[in-house]
Design a protein around this motif. Structure first.
Motif, PDB file in Angstrom:
ATOM      1  N   SER A 131       0.852  -1.182   0.000  1.00 24.01           N
ATOM      2  CA  SER A 131       0.000   0.000   0.000  1.00 24.01           C
ATOM      3  C   SER A 131       0.891   1.235   0.000  1.00 24.01           C
ATOM      4  O   SER A 131       1.988   1.223   0.564  1.00 24.01           O
ATOM      5  CB  SER A 131      -0.901   0.015   1.241  1.00 24.01           C
ATOM      6  OG  SER A 131      -1.721   1.160   1.288  1.00 24.01           O
ATOM      7  N   ASN A 132       0.420   2.278  -0.632  1.00 26.21           N
ATOM      8  CA  ASN A 132       1.178   3.528  -0.681  1.00 26.21           C
ATOM      9  C   ASN A 132       2.576   3.320  -1.257  1.00 26.21           C
ATOM     10  O   ASN A 132       3.524   4.017  -0.891  1.00 26.21           O
ATOM     11  CB  ASN A 132       1.294   4.156   0.714  1.00 26.21           C
ATOM     12  CG  ASN A 132      -0.046   4.476   1.314  1.00 26.21           C
ATOM     13  OD1 ASN A 132      -0.858   5.170   0.703  1.00 26.21           O
ATOM     14  ND2 ASN A 132      -0.296   3.956   2.512  1.00 26.21           N
ATOM     15  N   GLY A 133       2.711   2.350  -2.149  1.00 30.69           N
ATOM     16  CA  GLY A 133       4.000   2.053  -2.760  1.00 30.69           C
ATOM     17  C   GLY A 133       4.972   1.359  -1.834  1.00 30.69           C
ATOM     18  O   GLY A 133       6.167   1.268  -2.143  1.00 30.69           O
ATOM     19  N   LYS A 134       4.482   0.847  -0.686  1.00 35.45           N
ATOM     20  CA  LYS A 134       5.366   0.210   0.294  1.00 35.45           C
ATOM     21  C   LYS A 134       4.801  -1.139   0.723  1.00 35.45           C
ATOM     22  O   LYS A 134       3.590  -1.358   0.717  1.00 35.45           O
ATOM     23  CB  LYS A 134       5.527   1.090   1.532  1.00 35.45           C
ATOM     24  CG  LYS A 134       6.194   2.428   1.284  1.00 35.45           C
ATOM     25  CD  LYS A 134       6.307   3.224   2.585  1.00 35.45           C
ATOM     26  CE  LYS A 134       6.996   4.555   2.353  1.00 35.45           C
ATOM     27  NZ  LYS A 134       7.106   5.336   3.618  1.00 35.45           N
ATOM     28  N   GLN A 135       5.724  -2.026   1.113  1.00 33.06           N
ATOM     29  CA  GLN A 135       5.331  -3.266   1.775  1.00 33.06           C
ATOM     30  C   GLN A 135       5.194  -2.982   3.262  1.00 33.06           C
ATOM     31  O   GLN A 135       6.080  -2.364   3.858  1.00 33.06           O
ATOM     32  CB  GLN A 135       6.373  -4.357   1.534  1.00 33.06           C
ATOM     33  CG  GLN A 135       6.487  -4.782   0.079  1.00 33.06           C
ATOM     34  CD  GLN A 135       7.633  -5.738  -0.141  1.00 33.06           C
ATOM     35  OE1 GLN A 135       8.682  -5.624   0.476  1.00 33.06           O
ATOM     36  NE2 GLN A 135       7.433  -6.704  -1.025  1.00 33.06           N
ATOM     37  N   GLU A 136       4.110  -3.453   3.872  1.00 38.61           N
ATOM     38  CA  GLU A 136       3.808  -3.091   5.254  1.00 38.61           C
ATOM     39  C   GLU A 136       3.402  -4.302   6.080  1.00 38.61           C
ATOM     40  O   GLU A 136       2.823  -5.257   5.561  1.00 38.61           O
ATOM     41  CB  GLU A 136       2.654  -2.072   5.280  1.00 38.61           C
ATOM     42  CG  GLU A 136       2.941  -0.791   4.526  1.00 38.61           C
ATOM     43  CD  GLU A 136       1.716   0.096   4.393  1.00 38.61           C
ATOM     44  OE1 GLU A 136       1.897   1.331   4.278  1.00 38.61           O
ATOM     45  OE2 GLU A 136       0.579  -0.436   4.392  1.00 38.61           O
ATOM     46  N   VAL A 137       3.704  -4.246   7.379  1.00 36.96           N
ATOM     47  CA  VAL A 137       3.138  -5.159   8.363  1.00 36.96           C
ATOM     48  C   VAL A 137       1.924  -4.455   8.956  1.00 36.96           C
ATOM     49  O   VAL A 137       2.064  -3.450   9.662  1.00 36.96           O
ATOM     50  CB  VAL A 137       4.137  -5.506   9.479  1.00 36.96           C
ATOM     51  CG1 VAL A 137       3.485  -6.456  10.490  1.00 36.96           C
ATOM     52  CG2 VAL A 137       5.398  -6.140   8.902  1.00 36.96           C
ATOM     53  N   ALA A 138       0.735  -4.968   8.650  1.00 38.79           N
ATOM     54  CA  ALA A 138      -0.501  -4.345   9.119  1.00 38.79           C
ATOM     55  C   ALA A 138      -1.061  -5.125  10.307  1.00 38.79           C
ATOM     56  O   ALA A 138      -0.942  -6.352  10.374  1.00 38.79           O
ATOM     57  CB  ALA A 138      -1.531  -4.287   7.994  1.00 38.79           C
ATOM     58  N   LEU A 139      -1.687  -4.390  11.226  1.00 37.36           N
ATOM     59  CA  LEU A 139      -2.219  -4.970  12.452  1.00 37.36           C
ATOM     60  C   LEU A 139      -3.633  -4.467  12.700  1.00 37.36           C
ATOM     61  O   LEU A 139      -3.923  -3.283  12.529  1.00 37.36           O
ATOM     62  CB  LEU A 139      -1.336  -4.579  13.645  1.00 37.36           C
ATOM     63  CG  LEU A 139      -1.914  -4.812  15.055  1.00 37.36           C
ATOM     64  CD1 LEU A 139      -1.911  -6.296  15.398  1.00 37.36           C
ATOM     65  CD2 LEU A 139      -1.134  -4.026  16.098  1.00 37.36           C
ATOM     66  N   GLN A 140      -4.510  -5.377  13.104  1.00 40.30           N
ATOM     67  CA  GLN A 140      -5.817  -5.005  13.643  1.00 40.30           C
ATOM     68  C   GLN A 140      -5.924  -5.632  15.027  1.00 40.30           C
ATOM     69  O   GLN A 140      -5.893  -6.838  15.169  1.00 40.30           O
ATOM     70  CB  GLN A 140      -6.947  -5.491  12.741  1.00 40.30           C
ATOM     71  CG  GLN A 140      -8.328  -5.069  13.225  1.00 40.30           C
ATOM     72  CD  GLN A 140      -9.393  -5.261  12.152  1.00 40.30           C
ATOM     73  OE1 GLN A 140      -9.258  -4.769  11.039  1.00 40.30           O
ATOM     74  NE2 GLN A 140     -10.439  -5.985  12.482  1.00 40.30           N
ATOM     75  N   PHE A 141      -6.026  -4.770  16.031  1.00 41.76           N
ATOM     76  CA  PHE A 141      -5.949  -5.215  17.420  1.00 41.76           C
ATOM     77  C   PHE A 141      -7.233  -4.861  18.163  1.00 41.76           C
ATOM     78  O   PHE A 141      -7.740  -3.744  18.054  1.00 41.76           O
ATOM     79  CB  PHE A 141      -4.756  -4.552  18.117  1.00 41.76           C
ATOM     80  CG  PHE A 141      -4.684  -4.821  19.593  1.00 41.76           C
ATOM     81  CD1 PHE A 141      -4.312  -6.064  20.068  1.00 41.76           C
ATOM     82  CD2 PHE A 141      -4.985  -3.820  20.505  1.00 41.76           C
ATOM     83  CE1 PHE A 141      -4.241  -6.313  21.435  1.00 41.76           C
ATOM     84  CE2 PHE A 141      -4.919  -4.059  21.867  1.00 41.76           C
ATOM     85  CZ  PHE A 141      -4.549  -5.312  22.330  1.00 41.76           C
TER      86      PHE A 141
END
Length: 510
Positions: free
Chosen positions: A357-367
């Motif tokens: 997303s946003n041109g970047k690889q990300e570690v996403a979290l939903q807590f």
């Protein structure tokens, strides 16, 4: 949210071991449906520490997995597509990694799949597949530790499947701390992929015959042949999530066992998106069991791009919410999501995944800090740039997120802290039951509120029976002694059965 489960809880005074045994309550259809009305939370109340490396780049970083010991400390495994590495937290950092596979075993672990790890108190099991994977003489192996990862036994062969091929081992534990292993089984030409499960009844010293745990969607269905998965359990319930392939419809299904993994008579589609794709997406699901509820998290491309969703299912009712998207609050320039993982502890739950997303690889979290108040849909980015497979672990106000970091070539972790909610009842209620207490010259078994007789067995860490006995209680709270004066110092396993409910305890002879 009402209490969904009761736990029988005892504790060893030195905090060496803690073994819960869940008794599942029936969840009504009306209550289950009411849980679909999730509320929106304002924020993730996590205080984060900076990201750090688990080990030096020389150990590489493929397919990291995280579990916890009896005190909630993180244990991490990963591979370099040749060896299986393991490290544990010592209070200040992670120790120097150790290799768990035998010197004559090369293991499968390219990054999108690999070894797995599971714990039961301070008992640890790590499973891996020997390479070449297509060689029928290369097998699934399990290495065990009974002291929190200080020492590991030599790997034990898991799969006895003749001229068939095995892949993608995954491990959980039963109520007594025995390993339950799932793996994909093929004919010797890689045809007819299906998920099977095999149990050990002697703490990983040997394994029995595998049983089928997939192929419920139709007579022609098979498992998606390059999608790994994660087996999960709670009490006598064992669930084998997997990606199905029913004429190229590749939804996430689960096989369900209510007898500790001895049989899987029922399965259900927990996805229901009917994703049609001719090629294997190489991505599998994860899940957790909370009482009668099964939360499953998975990737699907049914919308036209790779998106992570979760579902919430009733195990007793074999009914499901179907896929619920996790990207409701993400920006419109989200390209893809993959490799989802999930964990929970008491009222808290965390879901993590990789996304671009946003041109970047990300570690996403939903807590979600308190599931009693509904599922929080606020998302947070834990790290960015050149990440891959991820995992998460929760314990008593602490959250640990780990991931493959392709810039440094290491496994990285980030630790955070949160405050558990005190305003609503717990998902898990506790009641005073059997306790094992360390006395000066013996172990003391306290009856708690029950006066039902018990049968106990004492084993060494090699699963050899040392002694056994039967005891009756005359009143609530009565204690009986098991002398250990004839034993050398060390760790032992005390197995107790009361009113058809077995529990196992790791006990110390000082």
């Amino acid at each position: 949210m009402e209490c969904l489960a009761k736990w029988s809880k005892g504790f060893f005074l030195s905090k060496t071991y803690l073994y819960p045994a869940m008794q599942v309550l029936t969840l009504s259809v009306a209550l289950f449906c009411s849980f679909m009305n999730f509320q929106t939370w304002a924020q993730n109340n996590i205080s984060w520490e900076p990201a750090s490396e688990v080990a030096a780049p020389s150990y590489q970083n493929n397919f990291p997995r995280i579990a916890k010991d009896a005190d909630g400390n993180p244990l991490i495994s990963w591979s370099n597509n040749l060896d299986l590495f393991f490290t544990r937290w010592n209070g200040n950092g992670f120790e120097e990694p150790i290799k768990l596979n035998s010197n004559d075993h090369n293991i499968a672990g390219p990054g999108w799949m690999g070894p797995d790890i599971a714990t039961h108190g301070d008992t640890i099991y790590a499973v891996y597949k020997q390479t070449p994977e297509g060689d029928t003489n290369k097998h699934v192996w399990c290495s065990s530790s009974f002291d929190g990862g200080q020492n590991f036994n030599l790997p034990v062969r898991v799969d006895f499947i003749g001229h068939n091929i095995s892949r993608f081992p995954t491990v959980t534990t039963d109520v007594e701390g025995n390993p339950v292993v799932g793996f994909m089984k093929f004919e010797n030409d890689f045809s007819e992929p299906r998920w099977v499960v095999v149990r050990s009844d002697d703490h990983g010293m040997s394994f029995g015959t595998d049983v089928l745990a997939s192929d419920y969607s139709s007579a022609m269905a098979e498992a998606c042949d390059c999608c790994p998965s994660t087996i999960v359990s709670s009490g006598n319930t064992v669930v084998m999530p997997y990606r199905d392939n029913n004429g190229n419809i590749r939804d996430t299904w689960v096989g369900v066992s209510t007898d500790g993994g001895q049989s899987f008579p029922n399965g259900m589609d927990v996805d229901e998106q009917k994703w049609a794709i001719a090629t294997c997406p190489s991505s599998g699901p994860d899940a957790v069991i909370i009482g009668d509820e099964l939360y499953t998290i998975f990737m699907s491309g049914a919308s036209g791009s790779s998106r992570v969703s979760y579902s919430k299912s009733s195990i007793s009712g074999m009914s499901t919410s179907g896929a619920i998207a996790l990207d409701a609050n993400t920006p419109t320039n989200l390209i893809s999501q993959n490799y989802p993982r999930i964990d929970y502890h008491k009222e808290a739950m965390a879901m993590v995944w990789y996304q671009f997303s946003n041109g970047k690889q990300e570690v996403a979290l939903q807590f979600t800090e308190d599931l009693n108040q509904g599922l929080n849909n606020v998302q947070e980015i834990v790290d960015t740039d050149f990440v891959n497979a991820v995992d998460v672990m929760l314990h008593e106000g602490n959250i640990w997120v780990i991931w493959e970091d392709e810039v440094s070539g290491t496994v990285k972790y980030r630790r955070g802290s949160y405050s558990s909610s005190l305003s609503s009842p717990s998902l898990v209620a506790e009641e005073e039951e059997l306790q094992v207490i360390h006395g000066k010259e013996s172990w003391l078994i306290s009856s708690g509120r029950s006066q039902e007789p018990i049968h106990w067995q004492l084993f060494n860490v090699n699963a050899q029976l040392l002694s056994a006995g039967n005891t009756s209680f005359a009143k609530e709270g009565q204690r009986v002694e098991i002398s250990y004066d004839f034993l050398p110092a060390g760790m032992y396993v005390l197995r107790i059965q009361q009113d058809k409910h077995p529990t196992s305890w790791k006990v110390q002879r000082p």
